[in-house]
Design a protein around this motif. Structure first.
Motif, PDB file in Angstrom:
ATOM      1  N   ILE A 207      -6.241  -0.969  -2.526  1.00  0.00           N
ATOM      2  CA  ILE A 207      -5.288   0.138  -2.403  1.00  0.00           C
ATOM      3  C   ILE A 207      -5.573   1.215  -3.442  1.00  0.00           C
ATOM      4  N   TRP A 208      -5.858   0.791  -4.652  1.00  0.00           N
ATOM      5  CA  TRP A 208      -6.143   1.724  -5.743  1.00  0.00           C
ATOM      6  C   TRP A 208      -7.339   2.607  -5.389  1.00  0.00           C
ATOM      7  N   VAL A 209      -8.404   2.000  -4.888  1.00  0.00           N
ATOM      8  CA  VAL A 209      -9.606   2.754  -4.538  1.00  0.00           C
ATOM      9  C   VAL A 209      -9.320   3.748  -3.415  1.00  0.00           C
ATOM     10  N   ARG A 210      -8.491   3.328  -2.442  1.00  0.00           N
ATOM     11  CA  ARG A 210      -8.212   4.221  -1.311  1.00  0.00           C
ATOM     12  C   ARG A 210      -7.612   5.537  -1.768  1.00  0.00           C
TER      13      ARG A 210
ATOM     14  N   MET B 229      -8.947  -7.494   4.945  1.00  0.00           N
ATOM     15  CA  MET B 229      -8.808  -7.294   3.502  1.00  0.00           C
ATOM     16  C   MET B 229      -8.412  -8.593   2.805  1.00  0.00           C
ATOM     17  N   ILE B 230      -7.478  -9.327   3.404  1.00  0.00           N
ATOM     18  CA  ILE B 230      -7.030 -10.593   2.813  1.00  0.00           C
ATOM     19  C   ILE B 230      -8.168 -11.609   2.816  1.00  0.00           C
ATOM     20  N   THR B 231      -8.909 -11.698   3.929  1.00  0.00           N
ATOM     21  CA  THR B 231     -10.035 -12.633   4.004  1.00  0.00           C
ATOM     22  C   THR B 231     -11.093 -12.300   2.959  1.00  0.00           C
ATOM     23  N   ILE B 232     -11.437 -11.014   2.837  1.00  0.00           N
ATOM     24  CA  ILE B 232     -12.430 -10.588   1.849  1.00  0.00           C
ATOM     25  C   ILE B 232     -11.962 -10.933   0.435  1.00  0.00           C
TER      26      ILE B 232
ATOM     27  N   GLU C 158       0.829  -1.208   0.000  1.00  0.00           N
ATOM     28  CA  GLU C 158       0.000   0.000   0.000  1.00  0.00           C
ATOM     29  C   GLU C 158       0.863   1.257   0.000  1.00  0.00           C
ATOM     30  N   ARG C 159       1.907   1.255   0.812  1.00  0.00           N
ATOM     31  CA  ARG C 159       2.771   2.436   0.872  1.00  0.00           C
ATOM     32  C   ARG C 159       3.519   2.646  -0.443  1.00  0.00           C
ATOM     33  N   LYS C 160       3.916   1.550  -1.076  1.00  0.00           N
ATOM     34  CA  LYS C 160       4.614   1.654  -2.360  1.00  0.00           C
ATOM     35  C   LYS C 160       3.675   2.174  -3.457  1.00  0.00           C
ATOM     36  N   VAL C 161       2.478   1.586  -3.540  1.00  0.00           N
ATOM     37  CA  VAL C 161       1.519   1.998  -4.573  1.00  0.00           C
ATOM     38  C   VAL C 161       1.079   3.440  -4.339  1.00  0.00           C
TER      39      VAL C 161
END
Length: 356
Positions: A315-318, A263-266, A35-38
């Motif tokens: 991550i993109w949506v955030r 997030m991983i479970t979803i 997330e931090r990289k993207v």
């Protein structure tokens, strides 16, 4: 030394639990790094790049920092509930992984008795209900954290999380009824098997015409995980940090880990229910490469790739969509998503009855 079949089965299951837990926690740490990289790339900067090659050891440094930080305890809190709240949130996020089949059905014979599956911890007939039940309990951790903190911002955040969970849990659950109707089972392996005949054309999102259900599930899942644009329980511009305002050190880290574990479970559930789980997009059209080992490993790689795509979407949506207003959030759940989910159930049932 000859062990009894039960003891052998028990020891192998414990080993499998430890391996899955380590992989999940490692995935949580590196999802934060992803997330931090993207986010850095989207904002035209590098992101973490100093600790280790390409910043790959940044999660380790963050973990050590959080572990060594002072654990502050405000004076007017309800201490037992304050302490147990992050434990509930993280435990519920991790336990649900137990029923996720992340590979093909590969049974190992223990003392001549089959039944030990390598690629899931527990294969039960109501796996989907177990995941929905456990993940919905996780909101108790958030509710208790806000109330026990004796902080108005934390309390408002936990109240928002509770009402948000009630609203979107209904739409999320209803969106999955069409999948259950098509598969005729709540067993996750059975649902995956029903999508594996013709590759991507058999997946529920394409062959099952459940694209509307998928959109409802995905939007509801963003709200369930408290992710942007539905991150109202911890809205920094309104509530400082929401329900974890008073938390520090590892207690804060546990809430942080719970969010990414959810997030991983979803992502795993979306992969299993709509995208064929560990099955290949080409079905059985590709030749079997690597024999029995390849037949076991390649499906796991397909599963991981699909889950990664969902995490990237989170991550993109955030970093793309602004936060909803709270009244918009609640109205959208009750007045838009839930009616659409109900209509999807009726249409799916009607089509199935006509076909039969």
């Amino acid at each position: 030394m000859n062990l009894s079949p039960f003891l052998t089965f028990f020891l192998l299951t414990v080993v499998k639990i430890v391996i899955v837990l380590v992989i999940t926690l490692t995935s949580v740490a590196y999802t934060v790094l992803l997330e931090r990289k993207v986010a850095g790339r989207m904002q035209n900067r590098w992101g973490p790049s100093r600790v280790g090659p390409f910043g790959l050891l940044q999660p380790l440094a963050d973990g050590i920092k959080l572990f060594l930080k002072e654990d502050l305890m405000p004076l007017a809190i309800q201490k037992p509930l304050f302490v147990i709240a992050p434990i509930i949130a993280l435990s519920c996020a991790l336990v649900s992984i137990a029923v996720v089949p992340f590979g093909p059905l590969t049974e190992v014979h223990v003392h001549g008795q089959p039944g030990f599956d390598l690629f899931d911890i527990s294969n039960i007939n109501i796996g989907l209900l177990v995941i929905l039940g456990i993940t919905s309990i996780g909101v108790y951790g958030i509710a208790l954290s806000g109330w026990s903190s004796n902080n108005k911002f934390a309390l408002l955040g936990s109240l928002r999380a509770t009402s948000q969970m009630i609203s979107y849990e209904l739409a999320l659950g209803l969106s999955l009824v069409g999948i259950v109707l098509r598969a005729g089972s709540l067993n996750l392996r059975t649902i995956v098997a029903s999508q594996s005949a013709h590759g991507a054309l058999s997946w529920n999102i394409l062959g099952g015409f459940q694209i509307v259900a998928f959109v409802v599930y995905l939007i509801s899942a963003f709200a369930e995980a408290n992710r942007t644009p539905f991150d109202l329980p911890e809205a920094e511009s309104e509530l400082v940090a929401g329900y974890h305002t008073e938390y520090s050190s590892m207690k804060f880290a546990m809430f942080f880990m719970a969010e990414y574990a959810n997030m991983i479970t979803i992502s795993c559930v979306a992969t299993l229910l709509f995208f064929g789980g560990a099955s290949s997009p080409w079905g059985n059209a590709l030749p079997n490469i690597g024999g029995a080992i390849g037949a076991a490993i390649f499906p796991v790689l397909w599963f991981v790739l699909k889950v990664f795509c969902f995490l990237f979407l989170f991550i993109w949506v955030r970093w793309t969509i602004p936060r909803f207003r709270y009244d918009q959030l609640m109205a959208f759940g009750w007045k838009v998503l839930m009616p659409i989910a109900i209509v999807n159930i009726l249409v799916t049932a009607l089509v199935m009855s006509v076909r039969s």
